[in-house]
Scaffold this active site. Structure first.
Site, PDB file in Angstrom:
ATOM      1  N   LEU A 153      10.589  -3.828   4.342  1.00 15.29           N
ATOM      2  CA  LEU A 153      11.824  -3.481   5.077  1.00 15.29           C
ATOM      3  C   LEU A 153      13.017  -3.652   4.145  1.00 15.29           C
ATOM      4  O   LEU A 153      13.982  -4.332   4.458  1.00 15.29           O
ATOM      5  CB  LEU A 153      11.974  -4.351   6.331  1.00 15.29           C
ATOM      6  CG  LEU A 153      13.014  -3.821   7.337  1.00 15.29           C
ATOM      7  CD1 LEU A 153      12.484  -2.592   8.064  1.00 15.29           C
ATOM      8  CD2 LEU A 153      13.393  -4.897   8.366  1.00 15.29           C
ATOM      9  N   ARG A 233       3.288   3.114  -3.450  1.00 20.30           N
ATOM     10  CA  ARG A 233       2.479   3.307  -4.644  1.00 20.30           C
ATOM     11  C   ARG A 233       1.016   3.317  -4.198  1.00 20.30           C
ATOM     12  O   ARG A 233       0.627   2.529  -3.325  1.00 20.30           O
ATOM     13  CB  ARG A 233       2.690   2.163  -5.650  1.00 20.30           C
ATOM     14  CG  ARG A 233       4.044   2.178  -6.339  1.00 20.30           C
ATOM     15  CD  ARG A 233       4.145   3.297  -7.361  1.00 20.30           C
ATOM     16  NE  ARG A 233       5.419   3.290  -8.068  1.00 20.30           N
ATOM     17  CZ  ARG A 233       6.476   4.024  -7.732  1.00 20.30           C
ATOM     18  NH1 ARG A 233       6.424   4.837  -6.701  1.00 20.30           N
ATOM     19  NH2 ARG A 233       7.581   3.976  -8.444  1.00 20.30           N
ATOM     20  N   GLU A 262      -3.109   9.164 -10.020  1.00 19.98           N
ATOM     21  CA  GLU A 262      -2.441  10.473  -9.904  1.00 19.98           C
ATOM     22  C   GLU A 262      -2.515  11.240 -11.226  1.00 19.98           C
ATOM     23  O   GLU A 262      -2.413  10.620 -12.281  1.00 19.98           O
ATOM     24  CB  GLU A 262      -0.974  10.246  -9.498  1.00 19.98           C
ATOM     25  CG  GLU A 262      -0.870   9.629  -8.114  1.00 19.98           C
ATOM     26  CD  GLU A 262       0.553   9.223  -7.730  1.00 19.98           C
ATOM     27  OE1 GLU A 262       1.495   9.517  -8.500  1.00 19.98           O
ATOM     28  OE2 GLU A 262       0.711   8.600  -6.667  1.00 19.98           O
ATOM     29  N   HIS A 280       3.046  13.177  -4.521  1.00 17.65           N
ATOM     30  CA  HIS A 280       4.085  12.214  -4.956  1.00 17.65           C
ATOM     31  C   HIS A 280       5.451  12.911  -5.050  1.00 17.65           C
ATOM     32  O   HIS A 280       6.062  12.942  -6.127  1.00 17.65           O
ATOM     33  CB  HIS A 280       3.706  11.546  -6.281  1.00 17.65           C
ATOM     34  CG  HIS A 280       4.414  10.230  -6.484  1.00 17.65           C
ATOM     35  ND1 HIS A 280       3.909   9.205  -7.225  1.00 17.65           N
ATOM     36  CD2 HIS A 280       5.627   9.788  -6.025  1.00 17.65           C
ATOM     37  CE1 HIS A 280       4.758   8.190  -7.233  1.00 17.65           C
ATOM     38  NE2 HIS A 280       5.819   8.521  -6.502  1.00 17.65           N
TER      39      HIS A 280
END
Ligand code: A2R
Length: 315
Positions: A153, A233, A262, A280
């Site tokens: 948060l 991530r 990735e 992404h």
């Protein structure tokens, strides 16, 4: 005397901005060779690195650049930079926070709605002519009235929470420390949070302290009707456990913008109609990438002029 800068893996827009402005600023740009390092005669002169958040800036590279003053990361996440080593060498590390909050929050919302309403599958259904041949598709799920949970948060997490508020039945979050004045309840245990919500949205930094945080037991607690959204991530989620949970039906669905390796995405995720996948792109709009590139430039210019950085990473 020219100021030598090493540009590593920058997205096109940031690379163009740096290239176009370099001459006017008296900067000479260099790129790493195949071994990831600049030639030794250049390495001795490099005073700054401008790097994408997707490239590793490790101790070996930092040590190869004796005059290095600043690593300007073009991302909010700097988990691939060896910050401890940079600091031990007196090198300043900067990043590009805040300017991407809205776009990342928007994509979190898009993935949430797209996963629940099966948006890509619906689009494919029309294009394949199946509306004509098979009639209306199976029903999807309503996003309004669900219980939402946020893992993280911070700047972006709070933007996501504000966007969810109009249609969430409830909203709670897990972080290590409760956020003062936050109107949403803090849940000290992540598995407890996962057990209390229909949708869990991940928006914490990557790195050692969050690797595998969304573990098999967290996914189990989210359950067969639960949905996981990850715009943080890839490594924060145990991807193997996620594949097992999705393919066995123990997790209802997933909306994923980030992955372990990735740009490689496990075939099981590609084949699964329970997930929505994006490459992404949470911050990848013209407006936000411009703002990120400006921030990367501002940090370089400030430090190279002997001024304090504009957005240093926190202590
Ligand atoms: O744990 P806290 O109280 O430091 O809260 C931070 C939370 N967080 C964690 N929550 C649970 N377990 C952890 N091990 C953990 N580590 C950090 O993530 C805080 O609420 C939030 C990070 O907020 P910011 O630093 O403001 O980051 P921002 O701008 O929201 O971006 C988050 C990440 C980036 O690092 C990129 O990886 C990605 O989103 O784009």
């Amino acid at each position: 005397m020219s100021i030598d800068i090493l540009a590593i893996g920058l997205p096109a827009l940031a690379d163009q901005m740096l290239t176009q402005r370099a001459t006017g600023l008296g900067w000479t740009l260099h790129r790493p060779g195949a071994d990831g390092l600049p030639p030794p005669d250049v390495a001795d002169r490099i005073v700054a690195i401008a790097a994408s958040g997707a490239v590793r800036v490790d101790a070996a590279l930092i040590d190869a650049l004796p005059k290095l003053k600043i690593i300007s990361v073009h991302a909010v996440g700097y988990d691939l930079t060896d910050v401890a080593h940079a600091r031990s060498r007196g090198v300043i590390v900067t990043h590009t926070p805040d300017v991407l909050n809205a776009d990342v929050a928007d994509l979190a919302l898009l993935l949430t709605l797209g996963t629940l309403r099966r948006l890509p599958a619906m689009d494919a259904y029309v294009r394949a002519g199946r509306w004509v041949s098979d009639g209306p598709p199976p029903l999807s799920r309503s996003a309004t009235g669900l219980r939402y949970g946020l893992l993280g948060l911070g700047r972006i997490g709070q933007e996501i929470a504000r966007r969810l508020t109009p249609f969430a039945a409830s909203l709670a979050y897990h972080t290590r420390h409760a956020v003062a004045d936050a109107p949403w309840p803090h849940v000290p245990d992540l598995i407890d949070l996962a057990g209390q919500v229909d949708v869990l949205i991940v928006i914490v930094p990557g790195g050692a302290s969050t690797r595998g945080l969304v573990s098999a037991p967290v996914l189990e607690a989210l359950g067969p009707n639960g949905v996981l959204i990850n715009v943080a991530r890839g490594e924060v989620v145990d991807q193997d456990a996620l594949v097992v949970a999705l393919t066995s039906g123990r997790l209802g669905g997933a909306g994923l913008d980030v992955f372990d390796d990735e740009p490689n995405v496990p075939q099981a995720l590609i084949d699964s109609d329970r997930c929505v996948l994006t490459p992404h792109v949470a911050s990848a709009t013209v407006e936000t990438r411009n703002a990120m590139a400006e921030r990367m430039m501002a940090n370089l210019q400030a430090v190279l002029a002997g001024q304090p950085p504009v957005t240093p990473i926190p202590d």
